[in-house]
Write a protein that holds these residues in place. Structure first.
Motif, short mmCIF file in Angstrom:
data_model
loop_
_atom_site.label_atom_id
_atom_site.label_comp_id
_atom_site.label_asym_id
_atom_site.label_seq_id
_atom_site.Cartn_x
_atom_site.Cartn_y
_atom_site.Cartn_z
N GLY A 57 0.82 -1.20 0.00
CA GLY A 57 0.00 0.00 0.00
C GLY A 57 0.86 1.25 0.00
N THR A 58 2.12 1.10 0.37
CA THR A 58 3.05 2.23 0.30
C THR A 58 3.43 2.46 -1.16
OG1 THR A 58 3.96 1.76 2.47
CG2 THR A 58 5.33 3.07 0.96
N ILE A 59 3.31 3.69 -1.60
CA ILE A 59 3.76 4.07 -2.94
C ILE A 59 4.83 5.14 -2.75
CG2 ILE A 59 3.10 5.20 -5.10
CD1 ILE A 59 0.35 3.92 -4.82
N SER A 60 6.03 4.86 -3.20
CA SER A 60 7.14 5.77 -2.93
C SER A 60 7.81 6.21 -4.22
CB SER A 60 8.18 5.07 -2.03
OG SER A 60 9.28 5.93 -1.79
N LEU A 61 8.03 7.52 -4.31
CA LEU A 61 8.75 8.05 -5.47
C LEU A 61 10.24 8.08 -5.16
CD1 LEU A 61 6.43 11.12 -6.17
CD2 LEU A 61 6.19 8.76 -7.00
N ARG A 62 11.06 7.86 -6.17
CA ARG A 62 12.49 8.08 -5.98
C ARG A 62 12.71 9.55 -5.61
NH1 ARG A 62 14.18 6.02 -11.79
NH2 ARG A 62 12.01 6.64 -12.05
N LEU A 63 13.71 9.81 -4.81
CA LEU A 63 13.94 11.19 -4.38
C LEU A 63 14.20 12.10 -5.59
CD1 LEU A 63 14.18 13.31 -2.27
CD2 LEU A 63 16.42 12.44 -1.62
N HIS A 64 14.97 11.61 -6.55
CA HIS A 64 15.21 12.40 -7.77
C HIS A 64 13.89 12.82 -8.42
CE1 HIS A 64 19.51 12.43 -8.32
NE2 HIS A 64 19.62 11.13 -8.19
N THR A 65 12.99 11.87 -8.55
CA THR A 65 11.70 12.18 -9.17
C THR A 65 10.96 13.24 -8.37
OG1 THR A 65 11.54 9.86 -9.86
CG2 THR A 65 9.52 11.16 -9.95
N TYR A 66 10.99 13.07 -7.06
CA TYR A 66 10.22 13.96 -6.20
C TYR A 66 10.72 15.40 -6.26
CZ TYR A 66 7.47 15.43 -2.20
OH TYR A 66 6.56 16.06 -1.38
N LEU A 118 7.73 9.72 -12.71
CA LEU A 118 6.71 9.70 -11.66
C LEU A 118 5.77 8.51 -11.82
CD1 LEU A 118 4.87 10.96 -9.50
CD2 LEU A 118 4.19 12.68 -11.16
N VAL A 119 5.24 8.34 -13.00
CA VAL A 119 4.29 7.24 -13.21
C VAL A 119 5.01 5.90 -13.10
CG1 VAL A 119 2.62 6.22 -14.79
CG2 VAL A 119 2.78 8.71 -14.60
N THR A 173 22.92 16.32 -8.20
CA THR A 173 24.31 15.88 -8.38
C THR A 173 24.81 15.16 -7.13
OG1 THR A 173 24.69 17.84 -9.75
CG2 THR A 173 26.64 16.67 -8.95
N TYR A 174 24.50 15.77 -6.00
CA TYR A 174 25.04 15.24 -4.75
C TYR A 174 24.50 13.84 -4.44
CZ TYR A 174 26.79 15.27 0.02
OH TYR A 174 27.46 14.96 1.18
N LEU A 175 23.23 13.65 -4.69
CA LEU A 175 22.65 12.33 -4.43
C LEU A 175 23.38 11.26 -5.25
CD1 LEU A 175 18.80 13.14 -4.53
CD2 LEU A 175 20.34 13.16 -2.57
N ASP A 176 23.60 11.56 -6.52
CA ASP A 176 24.29 10.59 -7.39
C ASP A 176 25.72 10.37 -6.93
OD1 ASP A 176 22.10 10.20 -8.99
OD2 ASP A 176 22.66 11.70 -10.46
N LEU A 177 26.36 11.44 -6.55
CA LEU A 177 27.76 11.40 -6.17
C LEU A 177 27.98 10.48 -4.96
CD1 LEU A 177 30.66 12.47 -5.98
CD2 LEU A 177 29.75 14.63 -5.14
N VAL A 178 27.21 10.71 -3.92
CA VAL A 178 27.39 9.89 -2.72
C VAL A 178 26.99 8.44 -3.01
CG1 VAL A 178 26.74 9.61 -0.31
CG2 VAL A 178 27.10 11.90 -1.25
N ASP A 226 18.26 10.24 3.06
CA ASP A 226 17.02 9.65 2.56
C ASP A 226 17.26 8.90 1.25
OD1 ASP A 226 16.15 11.94 4.38
OD2 ASP A 226 14.22 11.04 3.89
N HIS A 227 18.11 9.45 0.42
CA HIS A 227 18.40 8.78 -0.85
C HIS A 227 19.08 7.44 -0.62
CE1 HIS A 227 19.23 8.32 -5.07
NE2 HIS A 227 20.53 8.29 -4.86
N LEU A 228 19.88 7.37 0.41
CA LEU A 228 20.61 6.12 0.67
C LEU A 228 19.69 4.99 1.11
CD1 LEU A 228 23.89 7.49 2.29
CD2 LEU A 228 23.53 6.67 -0.06
N VAL A 229 18.49 5.34 1.56
CA VAL A 229 17.53 4.28 1.86
C VAL A 229 17.20 3.50 0.58
CG1 VAL A 229 15.22 3.77 2.74
CG2 VAL A 229 16.58 5.59 3.79
#
Lengths: 228, 228, 228, 228, 228, 228
Positions: free
Chosen positions: A75-84, B87-88, E83-88, E117-120
């Motif tokens: 039921g959890t729908i999570s977007l990648r942080l990049h997308t968000y 997103l989708v 950039t930073y998210l990808d880098l780490v 958060d991205h590392l999750v």
């Protein structure tokens, strides 16, 4: 007034006399016994009340956020942080393009917080765009009310158990706070640690306390909408 | 049942006996005299009715889509196409990760159509994920009902003027269809061409016709939910 | 004149008196018994004829497009949609940077259509760039000629079987149109449904019909090149 | 055999007995008095000759590359480096997916070289994909032939002036090599420094020398196609 | 042992008996009167001490982080959050690929927090990678020591004024905490509010207090390095 | 002066009289018996000496680069090329934003070279930003000194064995140059070919030769810092 209750002529007319708008950032994720949309519903209710009281326009809610740690709870729908980051930026650019200059962002979910940092980049680019960030559950007023009633604030516990987020029978007991350490846990580890998904404390509180919190936050939001 | 009316335990129980889910792709954009959320409201209403009739779970609606051509009409919120594809995809990956294997996508907005092509890439990666795409306004049944009543189908005209999308007085007259050519118009050109944002024909039709269309589409959706 | 037949001085001289250019968007994908480059060859032939007749410059053809659904047919080369959007945008930005202001895009492949939506974002940014989109096989004139000869239009059937796209013996029989439903099929499902890759109807038609179609489209292209 | 001269059945049959393929990476950019497609035409001619001599399949040429420094010369079409990395990766993934395992990349343009580094990432992911990189103008054999004839190798000079790349009268004189320093020049600085776009030396050489170079490179390509 | 003091054979030998590693996430940004590299120097010093005491390997420090709000202070170098998210992520993937399974991330800068958060997402993909996050200035022990000495904790104040971060004369007075509100300020607004870049309180504290904090944090780090 | 030895006031004062800055691009990768940070250490040492001699500011070193081919040697940390392009671009944009207009980039690693091409895109956008690129090991002066001493230049051999990059006993013998061909090798193939990671020749040379090389490069750097 909500976007959905008006048309573009309505927004154009509004913009001739006001440039404020509210935006709700929600999430669709496990909340223990509470609704999967708890993090959208609470700021939305607050925003609707604030809109009614102040006349400030309310954009449609974003029902999806970032909750990678909860993906083992169906039921959890999570977007990648990049997308968000891109998504929220696009929404704000559209609002800015239309003429809005004062945006109060009502965030309902902790996992969305990184976008706040991304919006600084937008602020650098659009210096005449005023953005405020309001995350109701982080407010001192909420902690204070909680402490007055000997309650602790945790994900999916009583603090979020409003009548409009409760969707099933609620447990009567109190849950000890699980130990998580400072690990960056993945989804399976999280489910193992948190079990039913509630993070500890009481599952439900007296409706009067909930109202007190709601009213306290609403007052703060109305204050912020003055953009002073 | 809607995601917002249940919790993760509810979804987990559901997944033990069913793996179908509906997803509404909407938009927040100018619709002439109609609600800015018209493209979310119509598929949402259909999906809620289909969910009630079939018991198939309904994910939260995505209120934002791609409408770059309408950005000169205030109230339009448009995502970059790049953002929208991600997103989708993220939403579908979360649903798949939870165990859903049959997704009926109810798209309410033409500008969202490119994501259908992107989802083929996802289908290549996840061959056991069945995805169906339903865009109500493109259906032969809608054209047929329209023709029976001497009506033409255009953006923001009578075809989308349901009682739940009407937010203001509707014009009584009929509008000639503006000439657009095959140019890839930007936002300012579009507003110049389309004026009030309606693309031609009647602004409103008899409620009975609207019901006929709604019922026809609902029947088709229920048929598709069998995933046969 | 084609880019490859001139040098930068030639383009610079051209731009002093004209700012029109044609761009061919092709694909390298299965076309049943026809050439893998069918979708590049047809618009290229049309563009070359149009260039000769009008003197409008012709940029080099893009031989690659988006065909994720055909990746189980060897010889198909498919770009991710994200890549493709950026690619076509870059080409158009270069043309714009050089001084071209009127671009007629001759698309030969249905899977490339999503980029048309992306180009609206470019149009918003560069309002003085006129872009027209011409997809020959979608034209009413093609349908009309087909119907006059009792032929149906389908991927890789007679409609695309020009003398310059035929690379092998062509079957004599007629193929029934396979049923695909409204699923978003992945590559393996597609190959299973479509077998030899042709979508139904006759494999070949009378050369006179092919010429009629070619001439009809050419006339339309020349008309569009006036940018009126 | 070229992709365009066959269909998917042809490729499927080929793959049953061979898994080699050639890919031409070209560019559309200023080459002084030479064709804008010089960097595509030369490796393409070489590849076609090699294909004829060896029977190795030849994929369609990529007519676009990275030439940001030449964007002030009209007719140059340059892709962002990010776009280009993805583009070439996508092509190689498609070839790999079809079953090709030995790819000889014939690069015709110095600005495309960074993608070679990116392909190492692909090699890490697909260890059974053998990729070789051949950039004809960097070969010792070319330098050697040049030196034997007292010629220097520079962009757009005699070295690239084959009969199939010459599109206009060629200057008779010799041009001194402009001084560029080790600056990372932008497009305007480059045009100021290089004027007609040729980088120095003779504009044209004896056809016999050109043939010698062509034959020398062809022999090396045929050697490499053995993948020993 | 630091990466820079060894070679790959050294790391290979280490990995045969241990799979722990420390990674310092720093920043190059204004710190009032303190060094621009304050946020890299402090966790680096702690990590070097911890490495010496425990023998755990220390990867090279990342000297750049995210500080968009400080870009009006010259000397600040800020990476886009994307950039930073990808880098780490890339750094962690390399460490994982080499065989490290327990990574203690020592973050020195608040603006880097979103990457946690991205590392999750990475943790979801690599469930056997243990990652811990340690941000020294957020620790209760630091607050406690501060309160014992009637000091408040703010960016660039005494709390970060170690002997190895001080690069100039330090002001003797105490600065009142500027009011920032809950706005998402851009760089110019931030400089206007914060002036010299220090966020309030004392500029410097007794070296004994600094040592107490350093030792307290070091002890906590050593504890975490046990990965129990 | 190094960034780390000053604060933002120091940079602001510097920018009033000078707009030059040096940036070191390093790498963390296998260097045979030498330090994993060899490619950062050498340009850093040169830059520090040049800064002392000239007074030009030195930005913090970037300790990470692109080395996908060395990922099978533990201790190698490699960024994806996409990440690296963005990363270096972000650093340069920050420097430009602060007011620097002349940047000498001291690159220490061959795998970083593609970013040079990407920076041309930045140069197109910021025509008043002067960027020079210096890769010490590619300089004629280095080849010349090597040849005078009958030494060859290869990755991780004597050429990079300065007293500050040596971290262990060095082999006394000379290693034959392994044959690599023109394949785009992945990480495992590379380790198989190169064994200890040194690319051939002597492991160490006379300290006087090393000093000669260092001094020669330093002189060239100082010359380039004049930006004439």
């Amino acid at each position: 007034m909500r976007f959905e209750d008006t048309n573009w002529m309505g927004v154009e007319a509004y913009l001739k006399k006001d440039d404020r708008v509210m935006l709700v950032l929600g999430a669709c994720e496990q909340h223990g016994y509470l609704s999967l949309l708890t993090d959208a519903k609470i700021p939305k209710k607050l925003a609707e009340a604030a809109s009614e009281a102040s006349g400030v326009l309310l954009a449609p809610p974003l029902n999806f956020g970032c909750s990678p740690y909860f993906l083992s709870y169906p039921g959890t729908i999570s977007l990648r942080l990049h997308t968000y980051l891109d998504l929220v930026e696009d929404i704000l650019r559209s609002l800015y393009g239309a003429g809005f200059r004062k945006v109060l962002i009502l965030n309902g979910h902790g996992g969305n917080t990184p976008v706040r940092d991304h919006l600084v980049e937008l602020a650098n680019e659009l210096p005449d765009l005023m953005m405020r960030w309001y995350a109701w559950w982080t407010r001192p007023i909420v902690t204070q009310i909680s402490q007055e009633h000997d309650l602790i604030n945790q994900h999916a516990n009583w603090e979020e158990a409003f009548d409009f987020t409760i969707v099933s029978e609620m447990p009567k007991e109190t849950k000890p706070v699980p130990k998580s350490g400072d690990y960056i846990h993945g989804k399976d580890a999280i489910r193992k640690i948190y079990g039913d998904g509630m993070y500890g404390g009481a599952y439900q509180a007296d409706p009067a306390i909930m109202q007190e919190i709601f009213d306290g936050c609403l007052a703060e939001i109305l204050e912020r909408l003055k953009f002073e």
